[in-house]
Write a protein that holds these residues in place. Structure first.
Motif, short mmCIF file in Angstrom:
data_model
loop_
_atom_site.label_atom_id
_atom_site.label_comp_id
_atom_site.label_asym_id
_atom_site.label_seq_id
_atom_site.Cartn_x
_atom_site.Cartn_y
_atom_site.Cartn_z
N THR A 51 36.16 31.79 34.16
CA THR A 51 36.40 32.40 32.85
C THR A 51 37.28 31.46 32.05
N ALA A 52 37.55 31.82 30.80
CA ALA A 52 38.46 31.01 29.97
C ALA A 52 39.84 30.90 30.64
N ALA A 53 40.26 31.95 31.30
CA ALA A 53 41.58 31.96 31.96
C ALA A 53 41.53 31.43 33.39
N ASN A 54 40.33 31.22 33.93
CA ASN A 54 40.16 30.78 35.32
C ASN A 54 39.16 29.64 35.39
N SER A 55 39.61 28.46 35.01
CA SER A 55 38.72 27.30 34.93
C SER A 55 38.25 26.82 36.30
N GLU A 56 38.95 27.20 37.38
CA GLU A 56 38.57 26.77 38.73
C GLU A 56 37.55 27.69 39.38
#
Length: 194
Positions: A51-56
């Protein structure tokens, strides 16, 4: 809920895979007054989806592919999943047809609707807040995630937050409890007896 209804105390909670997230969620929501120790085995990331907040995270296309495989041929999907689940697709791995058959058999007994919904649950459920609420004071270096070739057991005494051990098991298997039961049992029993 069952812990308060039964008046259980000094509970040792052990969660594998998304079950580790459920242990973290329980502790995040209900605290540690009844929990003596917690173990997270082969845990998923706090959020699997990119997600935008979870690039990994992993792209939604990967989970859509699992859904498509499940829909097209559920039986074969579970046979394929078993191979990677136990790390039998890794170089030098000793394959156990019995383990593959056991995972397939139990999977085929499950609810089709529930199993399909599980894909969304394990990929899109966000345990980040639960982990931050209860683990914010722990040394981040001791909360590290093993790389994908290793899998770990995290052992914690949640009331004190003083101890968080990471035992890395070099089998490269998410299903390490089946592939390396003696090693996993030794770690668990040693922690429980302390």
């Amino acid at each position: 809920m069952y812990k308060t209804a039964l008046e259980l105390k000094e509970v040792i909670m052990i969660g594998h895979s998304t079950g580790g997230g459920e242990v973290a969620r329980y502790i995040g929501r209900h605290g540690t007054s009844r929990v003596a120790k917690a173990v997270l085995i082969g845990t998923v990331r706090p959020l699997m989806l990119k997600t935008a907040a979870n690039s990994e995270g992993r792209p939604i296309d990967m989970f859509d592919g699992i859904r498509a495989g499940f829909t097209a041929d559920r039986s074969q999907c579970f046979k394929d999943l078993a191979v990677s689940f136990f790390g039998f697709n890794r170089e030098g791995a000793k394959t156990s047809q019995g383990a593959i058959d056991s995972l397939w058999s139990s999977s085929m007994l499950g609810s089709i609707k529930g199993e399909f919904a599980c894909i969304k649950a394990f990929s899109e459920t966000d345990f980040t807040k639960d982990l931050k609420d209860r683990c914010a004071d722990l040394d981040p270096a001791r909360r590290r995630r093993p790389d994908r070739a290793d899998r770990g057991l995290r052992l914690q005494e949640p009331r004190t937050g003083q101890r968080l051990d990471l035992h890395v098991v070099k089998v490269g298997s998410h299903g390490m409890h089946t592939v390396e039961p003696a090693e996993i049992n030794d770690i668990l029993l040693g922690f429980i007896k302390e």
